[in-house]
Scaffold this motif. Structure first.
Motif, mmCIF file in Angstrom:
data_model
loop_
_atom_site.group_PDB
_atom_site.id
_atom_site.type_symbol
_atom_site.label_atom_id
_atom_site.label_comp_id
_atom_site.label_asym_id
_atom_site.label_seq_id
_atom_site.Cartn_x
_atom_site.Cartn_y
_atom_site.Cartn_z
ATOM 1 N N ASN A 92 -15.109 -111.025 -79.000
ATOM 2 C CA ASN A 92 -14.126 -110.489 -78.060
ATOM 3 C C ASN A 92 -13.413 -111.634 -77.357
ATOM 4 O O ASN A 92 -13.721 -112.807 -77.588
ATOM 5 N N ASN A 93 -12.475 -111.299 -76.497
ATOM 6 C CA ASN A 93 -11.661 -112.320 -75.838
ATOM 7 C C ASN A 93 -12.417 -113.098 -74.769
ATOM 8 O O ASN A 93 -11.906 -114.101 -74.254
ATOM 9 N N HIS A 94 -13.632 -112.680 -74.419
ATOM 10 C CA HIS A 94 -14.431 -113.409 -73.429
ATOM 11 C C HIS A 94 -15.489 -114.308 -74.070
ATOM 12 O O HIS A 94 -16.250 -114.960 -73.346
ATOM 13 N N VAL A 263 -20.842 -100.043 -90.592
ATOM 14 C CA VAL A 263 -19.960 -99.754 -89.455
ATOM 15 C C VAL A 263 -19.200 -101.030 -89.110
ATOM 16 O O VAL A 263 -19.809 -102.097 -88.958
ATOM 17 N N TYR A 264 -17.871 -100.918 -88.994
ATOM 18 C CA TYR A 264 -17.059 -102.085 -88.637
ATOM 19 C C TYR A 264 -16.463 -101.881 -87.246
ATOM 20 O O TYR A 264 -15.899 -100.823 -86.949
ATOM 21 N N GLY A 265 -16.600 -102.906 -86.394
ATOM 22 C CA GLY A 265 -16.066 -102.842 -85.040
ATOM 23 C C GLY A 265 -15.044 -103.934 -84.790
ATOM 24 O O GLY A 265 -15.221 -105.070 -85.236
ATOM 25 N N VAL A 266 -13.972 -103.605 -84.071
ATOM 26 C CA VAL A 266 -12.931 -104.587 -83.735
ATOM 27 C C VAL A 266 -12.583 -104.469 -82.256
ATOM 28 O O VAL A 266 -12.339 -103.374 -81.740
ATOM 29 N N HIS A 267 -12.547 -105.620 -81.595
ATOM 30 C CA HIS A 267 -12.131 -105.705 -80.195
ATOM 31 C C HIS A 267 -10.636 -105.987 -80.176
ATOM 32 O O HIS A 267 -10.176 -106.999 -80.711
ATOM 33 N N CYS A 268 -9.859 -105.106 -79.551
ATOM 34 C CA CYS A 268 -8.396 -105.209 -79.644
ATOM 35 C C CYS A 268 -7.744 -104.798 -78.330
ATOM 36 O O CYS A 268 -7.798 -103.631 -77.940
ATOM 37 N N HIS A 269 -7.118 -105.760 -77.650
ATOM 38 C CA HIS A 269 -6.334 -105.464 -76.451
ATOM 39 C C HIS A 269 -4.865 -105.207 -76.775
ATOM 40 O O HIS A 269 -4.117 -104.751 -75.907
ATOM 41 N N GLU A 270 -4.434 -105.526 -77.983
ATOM 42 C CA GLU A 270 -3.032 -105.339 -78.344
ATOM 43 C C GLU A 270 -2.691 -103.850 -78.418
ATOM 44 O O GLU A 270 -3.575 -103.009 -78.580
ATOM 45 N N SER A 271 -1.395 -103.556 -78.326
ATOM 46 C CA SER A 271 -0.954 -102.169 -78.229
ATOM 47 C C SER A 271 0.101 -101.842 -79.270
ATOM 48 O O SER A 271 0.789 -102.723 -79.791
ATOM 49 N N GLY A 272 0.245 -100.538 -79.496
ATOM 50 C CA GLY A 272 1.374 -100.028 -80.246
ATOM 51 C C GLY A 272 2.552 -99.802 -79.313
ATOM 52 O O GLY A 272 2.492 -100.105 -78.120
ATOM 53 N N PRO A 273 3.638 -99.231 -79.817
ATOM 54 C CA PRO A 273 4.859 -99.084 -79.010
ATOM 55 C C PRO A 273 4.877 -97.860 -78.109
ATOM 56 O O PRO A 273 5.797 -97.714 -77.298
#
Length: 349
Positions: A92-94, A263-273
């Motif tokens: 993650n980002n931390h 199981v695949y996990g992704v940490h994502c703060h990015e957004s769609g429109p």
């Protein structure tokens, strides 16, 4: 049909949670709803969360962070196991709030208490490799990545003559900004007048931009490290990095031979429109994340779990398998991080 192992029945319960930012003992809480949650986690065959916290005793220096510098007492990892958590994702980002040392110390504490982790390691292959949880109903493999990361935290591959770089399994993506002719012309003029176009040409000539080809300036320009494309409509588009997809696919293919479920996990703060803003993120997931989530299911994953923006996003059933685009917070004790560096206070006035 006679079965020898319970795993052959293809019947398992997996409990999935979002971000665990834990800084306090959990065994002290006796509220009925909390204890019911603990019961759900313990009753599941396998329970998984994202570990968005570092566990160390300040052995390493901090790096610059635009948010909380995450740190918790290493004993709090035992609280997650007490609740019934069997494995965690650690990308993650931390992850590099306290540099490489803080991250590797966290992973060491996980190993010390036999808490499997995925998404980070001493080099890129270890960061992409799965964690395994053996249950009575089958073996579950957990893999993790993060699309929100600092370049310093991105794990690197090694060579026979050179050791790899510790870090997270980074899921990179490309962003293009599509604009109409008048804006494109204005950006092109700014590039020329400010000297950026000449600077980019100089960097390409001397190899400072790798193998990057010069863009066709009639349809594409780089302005302040952003790519702009001439188009008939305005849009921001994202696309998954194909090098990362290929590397991850190799690990998924091998993991399927070693586990009953993946199981695949992704940490994502990015957004769609689309959707309202909640903090830094919109409600809709970015296109590259929906692409990647569906792709993991196509590769054979049983479920995809997203987290990162600290709120719930939508759920999709894709080919009869669940995609959770964000499960929000599992434990959010951000306010009780014990100590922070001076710059964290000065940023808030």
């Amino acid at each position: 049909m006679t079965t020898i192992y319970d795993a052959e029945r293809r019947d398992i319960s997996i409990a999935l949670g979002g971000d665990a930012m834990i800084t306090r003992r959990m065994q002290n809480f006796k509220e009925e709803r909390f204890l019911k949650l603990v019961e759900i986690l313990r009753d599941a065959d396998v329970s998984l969360v994202n570990l968005e916290m570092l566990f160390h005793d300040f052995e390493s220096s901090w790096q610059w962070s635009s948010a909380t510098y995450t740190r918790s007492d290493p004993h709090n990892l035992d609280e997650l196991k007490w609740m019934g958590i069997n494995a965690v994702t650690a990308a993650n980002n931390h992850s590099f709030d306290y540099s490489e040392g803080g991250f590797l110390t966290t992973l060491e504490h996980c190993r010390d208490i036999d808490l499997p982790y995925a998404g980070g390691g001493r080099d890129l292959d270890e960061a992409r490799s799965p964690a395994y949880v053996d249950s009575a109903r089958g073996r579950v493999a957990v893999m993790g990545a993060t699309s929100t990361f600092s370049e310093q935290s991105r794990a690197g591959a090694g060579r026979p003559d050179f050791r790899g770089r510790p870090g997270v399994n980074a899921l990179r993506h490309d962003i293009t900004h599509h604009v109409q002719q008048d804006v494109f012309d204005a950006l092109r003029k700014a590039n020329l007048e400010l000297g950026y176009e000449e600077e980019h040409a100089f960097h390409r000539h001397f190899g400072f931009r790798g193998n990057e080809d010069a863009p066709d300036h009639s349809t594409e320009i780089d302005f302040l490290d952003n790519k702009f494309i001439l188009d008939e409509e305005y849009a921001i588009r994202t696309a998954l990095n194909e090098e990362d997809r290929l590397g991850i696919s190799n690990w998924i293919r091998g993991t399927q031979k070693m586990a009953d479920w993946l199981v695949y996990g992704v940490h994502c703060h990015e957004s769609g429109p689309d959707g309202d803003f909640h903090g830094h993120s919109r409600l809709s997931p970015p296109h590259f994340l929906t692409d990647f989530a569906r792709w993991t299911i196509d590769q054979g994953c049983a479920a995809f779990v997203g987290h990162g923006p600290h709120f719930l996003r939508g759920i999709e059933i894709y080919k009869n398998r669940p995609i959770f685009y964000s499960l929000g917070n599992f434990i959010f004790q951000n306010e009780s991080v014990l100590w922070l560096p001076p710059e964290a206070y000065s940023r808030c006035g």
